[in-house]
Design a protein around this motif. Structure first.
Motif, PDB file in Angstrom:
ATOM      1  N   SER A 165      42.061  71.287  14.940  1.00  0.00           N
ATOM      2  CA  SER A 165      43.122  70.352  14.590  1.00  0.00           C
ATOM      3  C   SER A 165      43.270  70.246  13.076  1.00  0.00           C
ATOM      4  O   SER A 165      42.291  70.225  12.340  1.00  0.00           O
ATOM      5  N   LEU A 166      44.512  70.177  12.645  1.00  0.00           N
ATOM      6  CA  LEU A 166      44.814  70.111  11.222  1.00  0.00           C
ATOM      7  C   LEU A 166      45.455  68.783  10.874  1.00  0.00           C
ATOM      8  O   LEU A 166      46.145  68.659   9.873  1.00  0.00           O
ATOM      9  N   ASP A 167      45.260  67.816  11.732  1.00  0.00           N
ATOM     10  CA  ASP A 167      45.768  66.487  11.444  1.00  0.00           C
ATOM     11  C   ASP A 167      44.620  65.522  11.697  1.00  0.00           C
ATOM     12  O   ASP A 167      43.932  65.616  12.711  1.00  0.00           O
ATOM     13  N   LEU A 168      44.412  64.596  10.760  1.00  0.00           N
ATOM     14  CA  LEU A 168      43.242  63.739  10.864  1.00  0.00           C
ATOM     15  C   LEU A 168      43.223  62.919  12.145  1.00  0.00           C
ATOM     16  O   LEU A 168      42.168  62.725  12.755  1.00  0.00           O
TER      17      LEU A 168
ATOM     18  N   LEU B 154      34.059  53.517  11.513  1.00  0.00           N
ATOM     19  CA  LEU B 154      34.290  53.587  10.076  1.00  0.00           C
ATOM     20  C   LEU B 154      35.198  54.751   9.720  1.00  0.00           C
ATOM     21  O   LEU B 154      36.049  54.645   8.843  1.00  0.00           O
ATOM     22  N   MET B 155      35.015  55.873  10.431  1.00  0.00           N
ATOM     23  CA  MET B 155      35.865  57.015  10.138  1.00  0.00           C
ATOM     24  C   MET B 155      37.329  56.699  10.461  1.00  0.00           C
ATOM     25  O   MET B 155      38.230  57.088   9.727  1.00  0.00           O
ATOM     26  N   LEU B 156      37.549  55.959  11.533  1.00  0.00           N
ATOM     27  CA  LEU B 156      38.919  55.593  11.893  1.00  0.00           C
ATOM     28  C   LEU B 156      39.547  54.759  10.777  1.00  0.00           C
ATOM     29  O   LEU B 156      40.686  55.003  10.354  1.00  0.00           O
ATOM     30  N   VAL B 157      38.786  53.785  10.292  1.00  0.00           N
ATOM     31  CA  VAL B 157      39.289  52.962   9.190  1.00  0.00           C
ATOM     32  C   VAL B 157      39.656  53.846   8.003  1.00  0.00           C
ATOM     33  O   VAL B 157      40.703  53.684   7.372  1.00  0.00           O
ATOM     34  N   ALA B 158      38.772  54.825   7.728  1.00  0.00           N
ATOM     35  CA  ALA B 158      39.028  55.712   6.601  1.00  0.00           C
ATOM     36  C   ALA B 158      40.311  56.503   6.801  1.00  0.00           C
ATOM     37  O   ALA B 158      41.103  56.686   5.869  1.00  0.00           O
ATOM     38  N   ILE B 159      40.525  56.966   8.027  1.00  0.00           N
ATOM     39  CA  ILE B 159      41.732  57.764   8.280  1.00  0.00           C
ATOM     40  C   ILE B 159      42.980  56.902   8.079  1.00  0.00           C
ATOM     41  O   ILE B 159      43.970  57.335   7.477  1.00  0.00           O
ATOM     42  N   ILE B 160      42.901  55.665   8.548  1.00  0.00           N
ATOM     43  CA  ILE B 160      44.055  54.767   8.355  1.00  0.00           C
ATOM     44  C   ILE B 160      44.303  54.551   6.868  1.00  0.00           C
ATOM     45  O   ILE B 160      45.444  54.586   6.390  1.00  0.00           O
ATOM     46  N   THR B 161      43.204  54.375   6.124  1.00  0.00           N
ATOM     47  CA  THR B 161      43.350  54.183   4.671  1.00  0.00           C
ATOM     48  C   THR B 161      44.024  55.388   4.033  1.00  0.00           C
ATOM     49  O   THR B 161      44.902  55.247   3.188  1.00  0.00           O
ATOM     50  N   ILE B 162      43.600  56.562   4.454  1.00  0.00           N
ATOM     51  CA  ILE B 162      44.196  57.771   3.868  1.00  0.00           C
ATOM     52  C   ILE B 162      45.694  57.796   4.157  1.00  0.00           C
ATOM     53  O   ILE B 162      46.504  58.145   3.293  1.00  0.00           O
TER      54      ILE B 162
ATOM     55  N   LYS C  10      39.736  56.900  -7.021  1.00  0.00           N
ATOM     56  CA  LYS C  10      39.290  55.515  -6.872  1.00  0.00           C
ATOM     57  C   LYS C  10      38.703  55.251  -5.492  1.00  0.00           C
ATOM     58  O   LYS C  10      37.742  54.495  -5.340  1.00  0.00           O
ATOM     59  N   TYR C  11      39.303  55.882  -4.493  1.00  0.00           N
ATOM     60  CA  TYR C  11      38.903  55.566  -3.114  1.00  0.00           C
ATOM     61  C   TYR C  11      37.939  56.583  -2.521  1.00  0.00           C
ATOM     62  O   TYR C  11      37.422  56.369  -1.435  1.00  0.00           O
ATOM     63  N   GLN C  12      37.751  57.685  -3.270  1.00  0.00           N
ATOM     64  CA  GLN C  12      37.000  58.782  -2.642  1.00  0.00           C
ATOM     65  C   GLN C  12      35.611  58.374  -2.162  1.00  0.00           C
ATOM     66  O   GLN C  12      35.206  58.733  -1.063  1.00  0.00           O
TER      67      GLN C  12
ATOM     68  N   LEU D  11      35.721  56.373   1.073  1.00  0.00           N
ATOM     69  CA  LEU D  11      36.201  57.215   2.174  1.00  0.00           C
ATOM     70  C   LEU D  11      35.136  58.234   2.554  1.00  0.00           C
ATOM     71  O   LEU D  11      34.877  58.480   3.734  1.00  0.00           O
ATOM     72  N   TRP D  12      34.497  58.806   1.545  1.00  0.00           N
ATOM     73  CA  TRP D  12      33.444  59.796   1.816  1.00  0.00           C
ATOM     74  C   TRP D  12      32.343  59.159   2.647  1.00  0.00           C
ATOM     75  O   TRP D  12      31.874  59.733   3.638  1.00  0.00           O
ATOM     76  N   LEU D  13      31.957  57.937   2.252  1.00  0.00           N
ATOM     77  CA  LEU D  13      30.881  57.264   2.985  1.00  0.00           C
ATOM     78  C   LEU D  13      31.273  56.986   4.429  1.00  0.00           C
ATOM     79  O   LEU D  13      30.452  57.104   5.338  1.00  0.00           O
ATOM     80  N   ALA D  14      32.539  56.640   4.624  1.00  0.00           N
ATOM     81  CA  ALA D  14      32.989  56.354   5.985  1.00  0.00           C
ATOM     82  C   ALA D  14      32.909  57.607   6.843  1.00  0.00           C
ATOM     83  O   ALA D  14      32.397  57.580   7.971  1.00  0.00           O
ATOM     84  N   PHE D  15      33.411  58.727   6.310  1.00  0.00           N
ATOM     85  CA  PHE D  15      33.307  59.991   7.055  1.00  0.00           C
ATOM     86  C   PHE D  15      31.835  60.363   7.259  1.00  0.00           C
ATOM     87  O   PHE D  15      31.429  60.800   8.331  1.00  0.00           O
TER      88      PHE D  15
END
Lengths: 637, 494
Positions: free
Chosen positions: B131-134, B177-185, B205-207, B210-214
C-alpha cells in the motif's frame, strides 16, 4: 583441473552423504577415497607447475555477494602459498580417507563419516584458495562445522557432544575477533580482496582509530583482531581448551583436522597476511609471545597426561606455538616449512596411535599398555619414525624445520627473539621427553592391560598400514628434500615470490656453532634420560610427582583453564540467562507492563463496581457530599 | 500494464476464503476446503513470481501502481511496489501455501475456519507490503492482527486466552498512536499519499513526535526489547501454522515499516533517534540470546532467538548504510524461511510426542534421521553459518554497523557467539545423546508432506547463502536511492 581440486571432494561428500545408503558402505568408501586421491594428484601437479614454471593464477568461479562497494567472488587463488597448502591438505586427506576404511570397519555409519571427511576437505580447500577475506571466513567456519560434526561423530557419547559444542563455541570466540578484523578492513579500504587490501596497507600505517577512548593504530588493530581468529582455530593459549577435548572424535579425524590441516589454518592466515603483519611490530611481538607461551605451556601439560591421544594433542598445540613464533619473528617461510613437515609426522603419530588404540580395542590410557613392541612391529617402528621426526632428531624432517625456527628467532636480534629462541630450545627438550615417555610406556616395559590378553593384541590391517608407511616417508625425507625450496636463500626469491612479503630481508647470517648443536644434543640426550625415567627407574618420576604434588596436579589439570572458564564464563552466562528471563522479563517487564496494567484495571473496576450499589440513600449521600464540596469551593474562592 | 496484478494478489486469497466460507462442510476432515485454500495460495505464489519477473530492478520508482478514489479528497486506494517491498510479498506468498500444507497434522478442529483465517491474513499482509497510502497501510496493518488473534485464541494451547489478549493489548497500544500520527500528517500535508509525502517531506517541527508514534507501533510488532514479552507467549500457545505465520511474515511488517516510513518520511527524527534504536537493538541481541540459552521449551527458545534476530534487523536498518539495510532485508527474508522451518521442526516432534519440552527428547537422530538432517541445516542457518542465507544477512548488517559505530558492532557481534551456543545446545539436547525416553522409539520419520515443506524451505536457505545475488539485485537500486534521498533531506533540513 584447478577447480576440480576443490570440486571433487565436494562431489564425494554429496555422493556419500546423500546416496550412501543407496550405494553401500564399500562403494562410498571407495568413491570418496578415489575422488580425494585424484584431487591430491592434481594438487601435486599444480605445485609442480608452481615450482618449475612459476605458475600463478587467480580464477574467479562465480559471484557471491555484491552489496554497494562490497564485491565478493567465489574464487581460487593459486600461488606458492596456496599450492603448498593444497598439497598438504589433499595428500593427508587422501591418506586419512584410505586409513579410515580400515579404522572405521566396525562402525555402522561409514558413509556419513566419509561424507564428513570429504566435506571437510572441500571447506579447507575453499579456505586456502580464497582470494578475499570473506571466502576465507566461509572456509574458516566451514572447517569448524565439519570439525564439530566429526568430534561429535559418536553422538551417543555425552562427552563427545560436549566436546563438539565446546569446539564450535570456542572457535566462534576466535571468529568474533576475526569477523571484526574483516569489518575493520572493509571499513578502511572498502574492499576485502587480498591484493587490493595489501596494496593499500603501506598508505595507512600512520592512521589511528579511537575506540572507547583508547587510540589504536589501524594496522596493529587489524593484525590483532585477525590474530584472535587465528588463536581460536590454531588452539593457542587462552583459546586452546577445545583441542584436547576434540580428541573425543575418531582418531583419523584427529590426524586430519586436529593435527595436519585445520589447526594450521591460523598459521596460514598470518602468513597469508604477511603484507599486513610486516607493518605492525606490536602485533608481531604479541604473536611471538603467544606462540612461545603456547609452545611451553602445552609441552608441560603433555609431560603428565596419560591419554595417548591427549599427549599428541598437546604436542600439536605446542608445535603450532612454534609455527606462530616463527611468524612472529618474521620467518614466515620457516613457519610454512614447519607446517609442511609437521603435517606428515603428526598425522603419522596420530594414525599410529590409532593403530595402537585399535590393537588394544579402544584403550587410550598409556598406563594400561606396555611391552607390545614385538606384537606390533610395524606400528612400533612407524611410531618411532614419527617420534624421531617430531623431536627433531638429526636429519629427519622435524630437525630441519624446528631448528630453523629456533635459529631465526635467535637471528631476529631483539629481546622477544632471544626469549623465543631460549624457550624454543627448552620446549624442544620437553617435547623429546614426553614423546619418548609415550613410546616407552606404550611399547616397552611390562604389559599392563588387565582386560585384554597380550596375545589378543594384533597388528592393524594393511589398508591402515599403507597410509602410515607413506606418511613416514614424508616424515623422514620432507625436511631434507624441501629445505632449499622452502627456507633456502634461493627459494625466497624463486619459490615464494610475492605470496609472502618481507619488509626487511631475512637475515642470512649463521648463528654460532654451539647454538646450532645445542638443540640436537639435548634431543639426543633426552632419549636415554627418558629410558631411564620411564623404564629403568620408574619410581623416580612418581617420587618426584608426590614430592611436588601441587605442581603435578597443576599440570595434570592442564593449568586449570577449563575450571577457570567454567567459573568465569559458562556458569555466569547461565545465571545471567535465568536472571534476565525469570526476573527481568517476567517480573519487571510483564509485572509492570501487561500483567500489571490489567490487574490494576481489574482492581479499579472492582472498586468502581462497589460504587454502583443500587441504594438510593448511598447515591443521595454522594450527591450531597459533592454538592457541599462544590459550594465550599465557590465560597472560598 | 493494465492488468491490476497487485490488487489481484491482494484479493485472490480473500476470494478463496469467501468460497470456503460458503462451502463450509461439517465433516471433520475437510479435504476440498484444504485443496481450495492450497490452490488459491499456490496461484497467488506463481502470480507473485510473475510479478518478480516483470519487476524492473534498475529503477527505484514504484511500479505496477494502481490508484482508485475511495473517499474523495480523503482516502485513495493506492498500491505499488519497489525493490524494498517486492521481496516481502514473495515471502508472504511463499510461506502461506507451505503453512496451509502443514495444517494436516496440527489442526484437528474447525479446519475450514482456520484456513479462512490464514487466507485472509495473506490478503492483509500483501496489502501491507504494497500500500502506498498511509490510511490503507494502517487498515491492512491493523486488520492483520485480527486473524492472528483468532488463530491463537481459538486453536491455541492451554493458556491461549491470556496469550491472545497479551498479544492484542501490546500491539493495539502502539497502533493507536500510529493512527493519531497518520491523522496529524493528513492535517499537516493534506494528503496521506506516500509518494507525495516522500516528495514534499514533513515539517521538522513535528517529525520527532510523529517518528515516536510510528516507532511505538513498529517496536511492538518487531518486537524490540522491552516490548517483546508477548512474542514467546504468543508462539508457545499458537498452533504450529500460526507460529510460522507470526514469525515468518507478521514480524516483518515492522521492519518493512521502519524502512518505508521511519527512514523515508522522517529522516531528521531518524537521525536523532538512531542511538535509541541502537541501544534497544543491542540489548535485544544480547539479553534475549542469554535468555534463549536457558529455555526449557523449544518454541520459547526459538521465539527468543527471533527477538535477537530482529534486533540485528533494526540495527541494520538504522545504520543507513547500503550494506546495513540490504543486510536487514536479507536477514528478514532469511529469518522468514529459517524461523518458519524451525517452528515446523518443533511442530513435527510435537505432533508425535505432544511435548515441547527439550527434556522429553534426546537421542532421536537414529530414529528419525531425515528430520535430524533438516533440523541441523536450519539450526546452522539460524546461527549464521556461511553458506546459508542467515550468514549473508547478519554479516552485511554487522559490516554496515561497523562503518557507523564501532562499539555497537562489537557488542552485536558478541551475539553471534551466544547464538551458536544456544542453537547447538538445543540441537544436542533434542537430537543427540543417549535415548533415555523409550516412548521416543515409536516416532516415525518425516512423512511426505513434511519432507516436502521443509525441503521447500531448505532450498532457498542454501541457495541464497551461496548466491544471494537475485535478492540483492532486486533491492540494490531502491536502497541506494533511499539512502541518497535520506541524506539529501537531512542536508536540506526537511
Amino acid at each position: 583441473m584447478e577447480i576440480s581440486i576443490i570440486v571433487l571432494p565436494l562431489i564425494a561428500s554429496i555422493i556419500s552423504g546423500f546416496f550412501g545408503k543407496l550405494i553401500g558402505d564399500r562403494s562410498s568408501e571407495i568413491i570418496t577415497s578415489l575422488l580425494v586421491s585424484i584431487s591430491a594428484i592434481f594438487s601435486v601437479l599444480v605445485l609442480y607447475e608452481v615450482v618449475v614454471n612459476q605458475y600463478q593464477e587467480n580464477i574467479i568461479i562465480a559471484k557471491w555477494i555484491s552489496s554497494g562497494s562490497l564485491e565478493v567472488n567465489w574464487s581460487m587463488k593459486i600461488d606458492s602459498l596456496s599450492a603448498v597448502m593444497l598439497v598438504v591438505v589433499t595428500l593427508v586427506s587422501a591418506l586419512v580417507h584410505i586409513y579410515s576404511i580400515g579404522y572405521m570397519s566396525h562402525d555402522p555409519h561409514k558413509p556419513r563419516f566419509m561424507a564428513y571427511l570429504s566435506l571437510f576437505t572441500f571447506a579447507m580447500l575453499m579456505l586456502v584458495t580464497a582470494d578475499n577475506f570473506i571466502q576465507l571466513f566461509f572456509g574458516w567456519e566451514g572447517v569448524g562445522l565439519c570439525s564439530y560434526f566429526l568430534i561429535g561423530f559418536w553422538f551417543k557419547k555425552e562427552s563427545a557432544n560436549k566436546a563438539a559444542i565446546k569446539a564450535f563455541v570456542v572457535n566462534r570466540v576466535g571468529d568474533f575477533g576475526f569477523a571484526l578484523g574483516i569489518f575493520l578492513i572493509f571499513y578502511l579500504f572498502g574492499t576485502v580482496n587480498y591484493t587490493e587490501v595489501f596494496a593499500e596497507i603501506p598508505n595507512i600505517t600512520d592512521k589511528n582509530l579511537v575506540f572507547l577512548g583508547i587510540t589504536f593504530n589501524a594496522v596493529d588493530l587489524i593484525c590483532l583482531l585477525l590474530f584472535i581468529g587465528a588463536m581460536g582455530k590454531s588452539a593457542q593459549i587462552l583459546l586452546h581448551t577445545w583441542l584436547p577435548d576434540a580428541m573425543e572424535g575418531p582418531t583419523p579425524v584427529s590426524a586430519l583436522i586436529h593435527a595436519a590441516t585445520m589447526v594450521t589454518a591460523g598459521v596460514f592466515l598470518v602468513v597469508r597476511c604477511s603484507p599486513i603483519y610486516e607493518y605492525s611490530d606490536l602485533a608481531l611481538n604479541i604473536v611471538t609471545i603467544v606462540g612461545m607461551s603456547t609452545a611451553f605451556f602445552a609441552a608441560t601439560v603433555a609431560l603428565v597426561q596419560n591419554d595417548i591421544k591427549k599427549i599428541i594433542a598437546y604436542s600439536t598445540c605446542s608445535q603450532l606455538g612454534y609455527m606462530f613464533f616463527a611468524t612472529g619473528v618474521g620467518a614466515y617461510n620457516v613457519a610454512m616449512f614447519h607446517l609442511f613437515t609437521h603435517a606428515f609426522f603428526k598425522a603419522l603419530l596420530f594414525l599410529g596411535s590409532g593403530s595402537v588404540i585399535h590393537a588394544f580395542k579402544d584403550e587410550q590410557n598409556i598406563n594400561n599398555m606396555g611391552g607390545v613392541w614385538k606384537k606390533l612391529p610395524y606400528t612400533y617402528s612407524l611410531m618411532i619414525i614419527g617420534t624421531l621426526a617430531l623431536t627433531g632428531f638429526p636429519f629427519l624432517s622435524g630437525f630441519y624445520s624446528k631448528d630453523a625456527i629456533i635459529e631465526f628467532a635467535y637471528l631476529r636480534g631483539n629481546t622477544t627473539g632471544y626469549y623465543a629462541a631460549g624457550i624454543g630450545i627448552f620446549t624442544a627438550f620437553l617435547t623429546s621427553i614426553y614423546s619418548w615417555r609415550l613410546i616407552f610406556k606404550t611399547f616397552h616395559g611390562e604389559y599392563n592391560n588387565k582386560e585384554i590378553k597380550i596375545d589378543e593384541t594384533h597388528e592393524s590391517p594393511i589398508v591402515m598400514l599403507i597410509p602410515l608407511v607413506l606418511l613416514s616417508i614424508g616424515a623422514i625425507f620432507a625436511g631434507f628434500l624441501f629445505k632449499e625450496l622452502f627456507i633456502g636463500y634461493e627459494g625466497l626469491n624463486n619459490f615464494w615470490r610475492d605470496s609472502i612479503f618481507f619488509l626487511k630481508p631475512l637475515s642470512t647470517d649463521h648463528p654460532p656453532l654451539w647454538f646450532l648443536l645445542l638443540t640436537p644434543t639435548l634431543v639426543i640426550l633426552s632419549i636415554p634420560l627418558a629410558y631411564y625415567l620411564f623404564i629403568k627407574n620408574r619410581n623416580l618420576p612418581e617420587r618426584f610427582a608426590s614430592i611436588n604434588k601441587p605442581l603435578y596436579q597443576f599440570l595434570l589439570n592442564k593449568w586449570y583453564f577449563d575450571e577457570l572458564y567454567d567459573v568465569l564464563f559458562v556458569k555466569p552466562s547461565k545465571k545471567l540467562g535465568l536472571f534476565l528471563w525469570k526476573f527481568f522479563d517476567l517480573k519487571i517487564i510483564d509485572g509492570f507492563g501487561p500483567d500489571g496494567i490489567s490487574s490494576m484495571i481489574k482492581k479499579f473496576s472492582v472498586k468502581a463496581n462497589k460504587f454502583q450499589s443500587g441504594y438510593i440513600y448511598q447515591y443521595a449521600f454522594v450527591m450531597l457530599l459533592g454538592f457541599s464540596a462544590l459550594l465550599t469551593f465557590l465560597i472560598v474562592k | 500494464m493494465n492488468f491490476p496484478i497487485l490488487s489481484s494478489l491482494i484479493l485472490l486469497p480473500s476470494i478463496g476464503a469467501l468460497f470456503l466460507f460458503f462451502n463450509k462442510s461439517e465433516k471433520k476432515n475437510n479435504f476440498t476446503g484444504k485443496y481450495v485454500a492450497l490452490f488459491t495460495s499456490a496461484v497467488n505464489f506463481f502470480l507473485s513470481i510473475y510479478l518478480w519477473i516483470l519487476f524492473d530492478p534498475t529503477t527505484s520508482e514504484f511500479q505496477f501502481v494502481e490508484e482508485r478514489i475511495w473517499i474523495k479528497d480523503l482516502i485513495n486506494y493506492k498500491v505499488g511496489v519497489d525493490g524494498i517491498s517486492i521481496l516481502f510479498i514473495l515471502l508472504t506468498t511463499f510461506i502461506t501455501p507451505l503453512c496451509i500444507l502443514s495444517v494436516n497434522n496440527s489442526i484437528k478442529e474447525r479446519l475450514s475456519e482456520f484456513l479462512i483465517a490464514v487466507l485472509i491474513m495473506e490478503s492483509f499482509m500483501i496489502g501491507v507490503f504494497c500500500s502506498l497510502d498511509l490510511v490503507i497501510f494502517y487498515l491492512f496493518f491493523e486488520a492483520g492482527l485480527i486473524p492472528m488473534f483468532l488463530i491463537i485464541g481459538i486453536w491455541g494451547g492451554a493458556r491461549r486466552v491470556y496469550s491472545a489478549f497479551k498479544f492484542f493489548l501490546y500491539t493495539l497500544l502502539g497502533s493507536v498512536l500510529m493512527l493519531v500520527a497518520i491523522i496529524t500528517i493528513y492535517w499537516l500535508n493534506g494528503t496521506t499519499d506516500v509518494v507525495e509525502l516522500y516528495n514534499s517531506g514533513i515539517g521538522i517541527k513535528y517529525q520527532n513526535l510523529l517518528w515516536l508514534a510510528f516507532f511505538s507501533s513498529f517496536a511492538v510488532k518487531t518486537p524490540m526489547w522491552p516490548v517483546h514479552t508477548w512474542l514467546p507467549d504468543a508462539h508457545v500457545e499458537a498452533p504450529t501454522a500460526g507460529s510460522v505465520l507470526l514469525a515468518a511474515i507478521l514480524l516483518k511488517m515492522a521492519g518493512y515499516g521502519f524502512i518505508r516510513f521511519s527512514l523515508g518520511l522522517f529522516p531528521t527524527a531518524s537521525e536523532i533517534f538512531t542511538p535509541l534504536i541502537y541501544t534497544l537493538s543491542v540489548i535485544a541481541i544480547i539479553f534475549t540470546s542469554f535468555i534463549a540459552l536457558m529455555q526449557e521449551d523449544m518454541k520459547k527458545l526459538i521465539a527468543y532467538s527471533s527477538v535477537a534476530h530482529m534486533g540485528y534487523v533494526t540495527l541494520g536498518i538504522f545504520t543507513i548504510q547500503q550494506q546495513g539495510i540490504e543486510g536487514s532485508i536479507i536477514q528478514m527474508i532469511s529469518h522468514g524461511l529459517v524461523s518458519a522451518a524451525l517452528f515446523l521442526c518443533v511442530g513435527v516432534v510435537y505432533d508425535r510426542m505432544h511435548s515441547r519440552l527439550i527434556d522429553t527428547y534426546g537421542g532421536i537422530v537414529s530414529i528419525i534421521p531425515k528430520y535430524s538432517i533438516l533440523f541441523m541445516l536450519f539450526t546452522l542457518a539460524a546461527l549464521g553459518l556461511p553458506g546459508t542465507s542467515g550468514f549473508v544477512g547478519e554479516f552485511l548488517i554487522l559490516m554496515g554497523a561497523f562503518k557507523d559505530n564501532f562499539l555497537v558492532a562489537v557488542i552485536a557481534s558478541l551475539g553471534v557467539i551466544i547464538g551458536a551456543a544456544y542453537m547447538l545446545w538445543l540441537y544436542k539436547r533434542v537430537v543427540f545423546g543417549k535415548l533415555i525416553n523409550t516412548d521416543l522409539k515409536q516416532m516415525f520419520d518425516l512423512n511426505r508432506s513434511e519432507l516436502f515443506i521443509l525441503s521447500c524451505l531448505a532450498v532457498p536457505t542454501l541457495f541464497f547463502g551461496f548466491y544471494p545475488d537475485p535478492l540483492i539485485n532486486t533491492i540494490e537500486v531502491s536502497i541506494s536511492d533511499l539512502i541518497d534521498q535520506y541524506n539529501f533531506k537531512l542536508a536540506s533540513k526537511t
